[in-house]
Scaffold this active site. Structure first.
Site, PDB file in Angstrom:
ATOM      1  N   TRP A 187       0.817  -1.218   0.000  1.00 46.66           N
ATOM      2  CA  TRP A 187       0.000   0.000   0.000  1.00 46.66           C
ATOM      3  C   TRP A 187       0.843   1.257   0.000  1.00 46.66           C
ATOM      4  O   TRP A 187       0.497   2.238  -0.656  1.00 46.66           O
ATOM      5  CB  TRP A 187      -1.021  -0.024   1.141  1.00 46.66           C
ATOM      6  CG  TRP A 187      -2.048  -1.078   0.855  1.00 46.66           C
ATOM      7  CD1 TRP A 187      -2.211  -2.269   1.492  1.00 46.66           C
ATOM      8  CD2 TRP A 187      -3.017  -1.070  -0.221  1.00 46.66           C
ATOM      9  NE1 TRP A 187      -3.216  -2.989   0.901  1.00 46.66           N
ATOM     10  CE2 TRP A 187      -3.729  -2.289  -0.145  1.00 46.66           C
ATOM     11  CE3 TRP A 187      -3.333  -0.164  -1.230  1.00 46.66           C
ATOM     12  CZ2 TRP A 187      -4.749  -2.614  -1.052  1.00 46.66           C
ATOM     13  CZ3 TRP A 187      -4.345  -0.483  -2.128  1.00 46.66           C
ATOM     14  CH2 TRP A 187      -5.045  -1.692  -2.031  1.00 46.66           C
ATOM     15  N   LYS A 189     -13.014  -1.772   6.661  1.00 45.03           N
ATOM     16  CA  LYS A 189     -12.315  -2.768   7.474  1.00 45.03           C
ATOM     17  C   LYS A 189     -12.736  -2.653   8.941  1.00 45.03           C
ATOM     18  O   LYS A 189     -13.281  -3.589   9.517  1.00 45.03           O
ATOM     19  CB  LYS A 189     -10.816  -2.610   7.323  1.00 45.03           C
ATOM     20  CG  LYS A 189     -10.382  -2.771   5.860  1.00 45.03           C
ATOM     21  CD  LYS A 189      -9.001  -2.255   5.611  1.00 45.03           C
ATOM     22  CE  LYS A 189      -8.706  -2.045   4.144  1.00 45.03           C
ATOM     23  NZ  LYS A 189      -8.741  -3.242   3.322  1.00 45.03           N
ATOM     24  N   ASP A 215      -1.852   6.652   6.208  1.00 50.97           N
ATOM     25  CA  ASP A 215      -2.932   5.840   5.636  1.00 50.97           C
ATOM     26  C   ASP A 215      -3.343   4.800   6.685  1.00 50.97           C
ATOM     27  O   ASP A 215      -2.719   3.754   6.808  1.00 50.97           O
ATOM     28  CB  ASP A 215      -2.432   5.148   4.363  1.00 50.97           C
ATOM     29  CG  ASP A 215      -3.463   4.164   3.800  1.00 50.97           C
ATOM     30  OD1 ASP A 215      -4.568   4.051   4.366  1.00 50.97           O
ATOM     31  OD2 ASP A 215      -3.150   3.510   2.783  1.00 50.97           O
TER      32      ASP A 215
HETATM   33  C1  LIG Z   1      -3.613   0.212   3.857  1.00 49.26           C
HETATM   34  C2  LIG Z   1      -4.545   0.339   2.689  1.00 49.26           C
HETATM   35  N1  LIG Z   1      -4.509   1.463   1.939  1.00 49.26           N
HETATM   36  C3  LIG Z   1      -5.320   1.634   0.890  1.00 49.26           C
HETATM   37  C4  LIG Z   1      -6.246   0.671   0.519  1.00 49.26           C
HETATM   38  C5  LIG Z   1      -7.122   0.917  -0.671  1.00 49.26           C
HETATM   39  O1  LIG Z   1      -8.374   1.216  -0.219  1.00 49.26           O
HETATM   40  P1  LIG Z   1      -9.583   1.505  -1.215  1.00 49.26           P
HETATM   41  O2  LIG Z   1      -9.841   0.240  -1.953  1.00 49.26           O
HETATM   42  O3  LIG Z   1     -10.680   1.877  -0.279  1.00 49.26           O
HETATM   43  O4  LIG Z   1      -9.193   2.613  -2.104  1.00 49.26           O
HETATM   44  C6  LIG Z   1      -6.334  -0.495   1.276  1.00 49.26           C
HETATM   45  C7  LIG Z   1      -7.331  -1.534   0.899  1.00 49.26           C
HETATM   46  O5  LIG Z   1      -7.252  -2.677   1.198  1.00 49.26           O
HETATM   47  C8  LIG Z   1      -5.461  -0.667   2.378  1.00 49.26           C
HETATM   48  O6  LIG Z   1      -5.509  -1.785   3.115  1.00 49.26           O
END
Ligand SMILES: Cc1ncc(COP(=O)(O)O)c(C=O)c1O
Length: 359
Positions: free
Chosen positions: A102, A196, A172
């Site tokens: 991520w 989540k 994040d």
């Molecule tokens: C740490 C993290 N950042 C970003 C995301 C992306 O999230 P979204 O699909 O809501 O854009 C996720 C999704 O699993 C994540 O776990």
């Protein structure tokens, strides 16, 4: 009715109480004669729901008065682009810490808008650790420092908030928000998708310090401009009203359980017993360095990968759902967010022991 234990990384389990309350209120929200889904977002009833949502979030996370709370769309992925668009403020550089998949996606997106200084990276050891803070090389003329407190795929979590060398710190928190206490005043901005720990997919919470709101590039579209969204109470366009309501129910559930401190104790207990079971076994192995193991996402590999499909199939048959690891890392992953009860973790541990005994 039979409910399974859902170990999915997100969308993930919701508290049963919340689902029951939503069902109860589905057709007629508190005598209004309509569903929340049918309400105007500008009407009196929905305004009350929205105000309560913000107040409850502020209280749970102890968000100081000089921070604004936004409920946006586009997921954390939209934030990967909105952050540089809103925070660069004329600077050409931003600093990022790379601790997994991520972080990598956030970096890739930021590169469209600025030079990215990767202050530290654990890519060399396959993202199973967090680089020692003393070794970070933060560019001090960067507009901000971004990091990912919990890497959902690699199962790596910061246990403390890192020192940002005086830069505005951006986090994040998609996969660990509301799972542990945090000092919001250490951050310039934090963000998380709701799917989540906070509710269904479709809402992204952004907490931003007020003094950072004037840094957006003027060409940033209005819906992607934090200041404009603040001015409009996150309703610059029609928000996903029913999802806001569901997130609100989850926050009220959290509050009834004793707030984040109580939830953190529960999460520690759940994670500790699962890691202990993994460490004590000769079939299962968690590759992450102990001091940065995630309380939310617990990856593990089987010593004999040819057993993977049997492990997953029998787990499903036992009501233990979505234990397959992310395709980029393989193996298994148990996501044990706030709504996963301790009994779910106990059932998993029991199943793992039985599988090991019979294989
Ligand atoms: C740490 C993290 N950042 C970003 C995301 C992306 O999230 P979204 O699909 O809501 O854009 C996720 C999704 O699993 C994540 O776990």
């Amino acid at each position: 009715m039979s409910r399974i234990y859902n170990f999915s990384a997100g969308p993930s389990m919701l508290p049963l109480e919340v689902l029951e309350q939503a069902r109860e209120e589905l057709l007629d929200w508190r005598g209004s004669g309509m569903s929340v889904m049918e309400m105007s977002h500008r009407g009196k009833q929905f305004s009350a729901i929205a105000e309560q949502l913000e107040a409850d979030f502020r209280k749970l996370l102890a968000v100081p008065d000089n921070y604004r709370i936004l409920f946006l769309q586009g997921g954390a992925t939209a934030q990967f682009a909105m952050i540089p668009q809103n925070l660069l403020g004329g600077r050409s550089k931003a600093s990022y810490v790379n601790t997994g998949a991520w972080s990598g996606k956030a970096i890739k997106e930021a590169k469209k808008y600025c030079q990215v200084n990767v202050a530290a990276s654990s890519a060399e050891d396959n993202f199973t650790s967090i680089p020692d803070r003393a070794e970070w090389r933060i560019d001090t003329d960067a507009a901000y420092l971004h990091y990912t407190p919990n890497e959902t795929i690699h199962g790596v979590e910061f246990q403390d908030i890192p020192d940002a060398a005086g830069l505005p710190l951006v986090a994040d928190m998609s996969s660990n928000i509301l799972s542990r206490e945090v000092d919001v005043s250490r951050f310039a901005l934090l963000y998380a998708g709701t799917q989540k720990n906070m509710g269904p997919a479709g809402v992204t919470v952004v907490v931003v310090r007020e003094d950072l709101l004037d840094n957006a590039d003027q060409r940033v579209p209005s819906v992607f401009n934090y200041a404009q969204q603040v001015k409009n109470g996150s309703m610059l366009n029609t928000p996903p009203t029913y999802n806001w309501y569901l997130v609100g129910l989850v926050l009220q559930w959290l509050e009834r359980l004793g707030g984040i401190a109580a939830m953190e104790r529960r999460n520690i207990a759940k994670a500790d017993k699962l890691y202990q079971a993994i460490d004590a076994s000769s079939l299962y192995h968690n590759p992450v360095q102990r001091q940065c193991r995630s309380r939310m996402n617990v990856p593990f590999i089987l010593a004999d990968a040819s057993l993977d499909s049997a492990f997953l199939a029998q787990a499903e048959a036992n009501g233990l759902h979505a234990l397959k690891g992310h395709r980029s890392v393989g193996g298994m992953r148990a996501s044990i967010y706030n709504a996963m009860p301790e009994e779910g973790v106990d059932a998993l541990i029991q199943y793992m022991a039985e599988f090991e005994r019979t294989h």
